[in-house]
Design a protein around this motif. Structure first.
Motif, mmCIF file in Angstrom:
data_model
loop_
_atom_site.group_PDB
_atom_site.id
_atom_site.type_symbol
_atom_site.label_atom_id
_atom_site.label_comp_id
_atom_site.label_asym_id
_atom_site.label_seq_id
_atom_site.Cartn_x
_atom_site.Cartn_y
_atom_site.Cartn_z
ATOM 1 N N VAL A 122 0.666 -1.034 -0.014
ATOM 2 C CA VAL A 122 0.338 -0.367 0.038
ATOM 3 C C VAL A 122 0.620 1.200 -0.209
ATOM 4 O O VAL A 122 1.337 1.183 0.589
ATOM 5 C CB VAL A 122 -0.695 0.128 1.062
ATOM 6 N N ALA A 123 0.445 2.396 -0.411
ATOM 7 C CA ALA A 123 1.006 3.298 -1.110
ATOM 8 C C ALA A 123 1.478 4.390 0.634
ATOM 9 O O ALA A 123 0.178 4.261 1.195
ATOM 10 C CB ALA A 123 0.533 4.351 -1.850
ATOM 11 N N ASP A 124 2.223 4.807 0.781
ATOM 12 C CA ASP A 124 2.137 5.529 2.164
ATOM 13 C C ASP A 124 0.861 6.560 1.949
ATOM 14 O O ASP A 124 0.140 6.425 3.069
ATOM 15 C CB ASP A 124 3.460 6.917 2.103
ATOM 16 N N ASP A 125 0.459 7.028 1.131
ATOM 17 C CA ASP A 125 -0.690 7.943 1.362
ATOM 18 C C ASP A 125 -2.073 7.372 1.400
ATOM 19 O O ASP A 125 -3.255 7.922 1.920
ATOM 20 C CB ASP A 125 -0.821 8.704 -0.166
ATOM 21 N N GLY A 129 -6.352 6.225 7.579
ATOM 22 C CA GLY A 129 -5.470 6.929 8.700
ATOM 23 C C GLY A 129 -6.289 7.776 8.507
ATOM 24 O O GLY A 129 -7.619 7.579 9.158
ATOM 25 N N LYS A 130 -6.189 9.656 9.104
ATOM 26 C CA LYS A 130 -7.252 10.821 9.457
ATOM 27 C C LYS A 130 -8.491 11.055 8.116
ATOM 28 O O LYS A 130 -8.882 10.883 8.628
ATOM 29 C CB LYS A 130 -6.452 11.893 9.325
ATOM 30 N N PHE A 150 -4.883 -5.664 10.020
ATOM 31 C CA PHE A 150 -3.767 -6.903 10.269
ATOM 32 C C PHE A 150 -2.448 -5.787 9.626
ATOM 33 O O PHE A 150 -1.086 -6.662 9.536
ATOM 34 C CB PHE A 150 -3.971 -7.856 9.532
ATOM 35 N N SER A 151 -2.578 -4.553 9.366
ATOM 36 C CA SER A 151 -1.544 -3.955 8.785
ATOM 37 C C SER A 151 -0.725 -3.089 10.047
ATOM 38 O O SER A 151 -1.362 -2.406 9.899
ATOM 39 C CB SER A 151 -1.713 -3.184 7.735
ATOM 40 N N GLU A 152 0.049 -3.477 10.184
ATOM 41 C CA GLU A 152 1.088 -3.054 11.111
ATOM 42 C C GLU A 152 0.772 -1.301 11.044
ATOM 43 O O GLU A 152 0.871 -0.780 11.973
ATOM 44 C CB GLU A 152 2.450 -3.454 11.790
ATOM 45 N N ARG A 153 1.346 -0.906 9.534
ATOM 46 C CA ARG A 153 1.311 0.166 9.493
ATOM 47 C C ARG A 153 -0.072 1.203 9.341
ATOM 48 O O ARG A 153 -0.432 2.134 9.941
ATOM 49 C CB ARG A 153 1.666 0.301 7.498
ATOM 50 N N ALA A 154 -0.948 0.147 9.785
ATOM 51 C CA ALA A 154 -2.442 1.242 9.299
ATOM 52 C C ALA A 154 -2.862 1.167 11.289
ATOM 53 O O ALA A 154 -3.543 2.164 11.886
ATOM 54 C CB ALA A 154 -3.963 -0.097 8.925
#
Length: 240
Positions: A122-125, A129-130, A150-154
């Motif tokens: 997944v692209a950073d953008d 998130g917000k 399950f996404s640590e980034r999320a």
């Protein structure tokens, strides 16, 4: 804020012909929500199925109208009818969407990942998130769509948003990794985490992990329900 957490029968899951039954069940559930003075109703991913994105948006608008009549807000998922439904597929092809609609509304969000592995694509953008935050009755609520949990980034992203409640609109069969992922989300600072999905029987639980990290799951058999043996929705009133 009072909200209704649900588990939904997997009968008719991802079957367009079952939408009519689900509309009637939603109407009945919203009567409960009004009686309970619930400000939010949490339904699973893929509660409805649409043929294309245009129909998806019509479904969300119609659901919003019902929610407005009941003076509440819905968080629910709508899937596009597609042949490829296996986990781990290319993220660009994930035909799954979610939205908040009613007293508070959002545009439909497209699910960005369904496993920890493809979450890395997944692209950073595009990491949830917000843009997934809505304010309901003075509470900041974040919405994840099924395997995004399950996404640590999320999870890390949600932990930076000063949320009081995070909801995960699961589809079906989330597996043994569900509770650890919910606890991890809490550890990042996401507030209380509540989950909804489709299940085959009453032998499952409505899962919640509080902002204090304590799991407070309740067996579906101990909850109220609407419907019958053919199709039902189990519900539980909670507060945050």
């Amino acid at each position: 804020m009072k909200y209704l957490q649900t588990l939904v029968s997997s009968i008719g899951f991802r079957e367009i012909t079952h939408n009519d039954v689900r509309w009637q069940a939603l109407t009945d559930l919203l009567k409960v929500a009004k009686d309970q003075s619930a400000e939010l109703v949490v339904l699973p991913g893929g509660y409805f199925t649409a043929t294309d994105e245009s129909e998806l948006r019509r479904i969300v608008l119609d659901a919003a109208s019902l929610a407005l009549e009941s003076e509440t807000t819905l968080a629910l998922g709508v899937d596009l009818h597609a042949d490829a439904k296996s986990k781990g597929q290319t993220i660009a092809k994930l035909p799954y969407y979610g939205a908040v609609c009613g007293q508070v509304s959002s545009d439909p969000w497209k699910q960005t990942s369904d496993t920890n592995a493809n979450a890395e694509e997944v692209a950073d953008d595009d990491v949830p998130g917000k843009g997934r935050v809505v304010e309901i009755a003075g509470k900041r609520v974040g919405v994840l769509l099924c395997g995004e949990l399950f996404s640590e980034r999320a999870r890390r992203s949600f932990g930076e948003l000063n949320l009081q409640l995070s909801v995960d609109l699961g589809h079906v069969g989330m597996g043994q990794g569900l509770i650890p992922a919910m606890k991890s989300l809490v550890n990042y600072g996401s507030g209380t985490v509540v989950h909804s999905q489709h299940v085959a029987s009453y032998g499952r639980s409505l899962h919640l992990v509080g902002a204090d990290g304590i799991q407070r799951s309740v067996p579906a058999a101990d909850c109220e329900f609407i419907g019958d043996d053919e199709f039902w929705i189990t519900w539980l009133s909670r507060n945050v």
